[in-house]
Design an enzyme around this catalytic site. Sequence first.
Site, PDB file in Angstrom:
ATOM      1  N   ASP A  56      65.080  24.116  -0.925  1.00  0.00           N
ATOM      2  CA  ASP A  56      63.673  23.925  -1.388  1.00  0.00           C
ATOM      3  C   ASP A  56      62.669  23.164  -1.321  1.00  0.00           C
ATOM      4  OD1 ASP A  56      64.235  26.949  -2.587  1.00  0.00           O
ATOM      5  OD2 ASP A  56      65.608  25.843  -3.659  1.00  0.00           O
ATOM      6  N   GLY A  60      66.546  27.129  -5.643  1.00  0.00           N
ATOM      7  CA  GLY A  60      66.355  27.889  -5.682  1.00  0.00           C
ATOM      8  C   GLY A  60      66.280  29.724  -6.452  1.00  0.00           C
ATOM      9  N   GLU A 118      76.934  27.236  -2.706  1.00  0.00           N
ATOM     10  CA  GLU A 118      76.409  26.591  -1.341  1.00  0.00           C
ATOM     11  C   GLU A 118      76.633  25.031  -1.545  1.00  0.00           C
ATOM     12  OE1 GLU A 118      71.284  28.982  -1.808  1.00  0.00           O
ATOM     13  OE2 GLU A 118      72.288  27.102  -2.885  1.00  0.00           O
TER      14      GLU A 118
HETATM   15  C1  5RP Z   1      69.085  29.381  -2.524  1.00  0.00           C
HETATM   16  C2  5RP Z   1      68.620  27.978  -1.680  1.00  0.00           C
HETATM   17  C3  5RP Z   1      67.616  28.523  -0.418  1.00  0.00           C
HETATM   18  O1  5RP Z   1      68.185  27.958   0.538  1.00  0.00           O
HETATM   19  C4  5RP Z   1      66.181  28.264  -1.417  1.00  0.00           C
HETATM   20  O2  5RP Z   1      66.077  28.585  -2.879  1.00  0.00           O
HETATM   21  C5  5RP Z   1      65.308  28.311   0.273  1.00  0.00           C
HETATM   22  O3  5RP Z   1      65.344  29.653  -0.631  1.00  0.00           O
HETATM   23  P1  5RP Z   1      64.130  29.792   1.297  1.00  0.00           P
HETATM   24  O4  5RP Z   1      64.909  30.217   2.497  1.00  0.00           O
HETATM   25  O5  5RP Z   1      63.766  32.130   0.532  1.00  0.00           O
HETATM   26  O6  5RP Z   1      62.823  29.504   0.973  1.00  0.00           O
HETATM   27  O7  5RP Z   1      68.985  27.255  -1.977  1.00  0.00           O
HETATM   28  O8  5RP Z   1      70.479  29.589  -4.146  1.00  0.00           O
END
Ligand code: 5RP
Length: 222
Positions: free
Chosen positions: A88, A100, A107
């Site tokens: 994010d 996000g 993760e």
């Molecule tokens: C999910 C994450 C994602 O990596 C982060 O939200 C980025 O998302 P996107 O690739 O849709 O922009 O941390 O928990």
Amino acid sequence: MTQDELKKATAEAALQRILPHLEDDMIIGIGTGSTANFFIDALAEHRNSFDGCVASSEASADRLKQHGIPVYDLNSVSELRFYIDGADETNEHLHLIKGGGAALTREKIVAAVSKEFICIADGSKKVGVLGEFPLPVEVIPMARSHVARELVKLGGDPAYREGVMTDNGNIILDVWNLKITDAVALEQKINQIVGVVTNGLFAARPADVLLLGTAEGVETIK
Ligand code: 5RP
């Protein structure tokens, strides 16, 4: 280029980066989100060049399986050569804000087991100081109010992410208005609050490589 085109370009760059290293028995760590989805779709075209994946969310596991890619339990795997995931926010030290998509805990676990964490992100995610994106914190449900009060003491404004339950059965507090100048220290501090499962700062274990999608091309930052 649109943001999605930039995300797709970074996913393709990550694929090109790992392709020469793929081996029949290799298991790859896979993140969560729209950028990770582009990577999964690109990786699927090479599914006979590696063994399978460990996924950081049920959503990514489902997508991998739809492509016919085997998904392993992390407990059956001792090391992952690569972990590919989005973010994010990122700073120049490759400290990240993630979560996000509410997958931050898994993760972080998959990143911890990986030899090389390749972060893929469009250029809008790179900032000078982390914190404009609200910091996600995964919390045991009964500790929600306690953790929120402690986060206020740290200078943040926590907001309950309505209607979201993580893959681990917990809730998310998104912490606004933090100016994160010492990401390593803040990551540790928040993790010490009783009831916190983990927080979305990836600073103690940052990314090893950032592939940043810009209009001029994909920039590699180490
Ligand atoms: C999910 C994450 C994602 O990596 C982060 O939200 C980025 O998302 P996107 O690739 O849709 O922009 O941390 O928990």
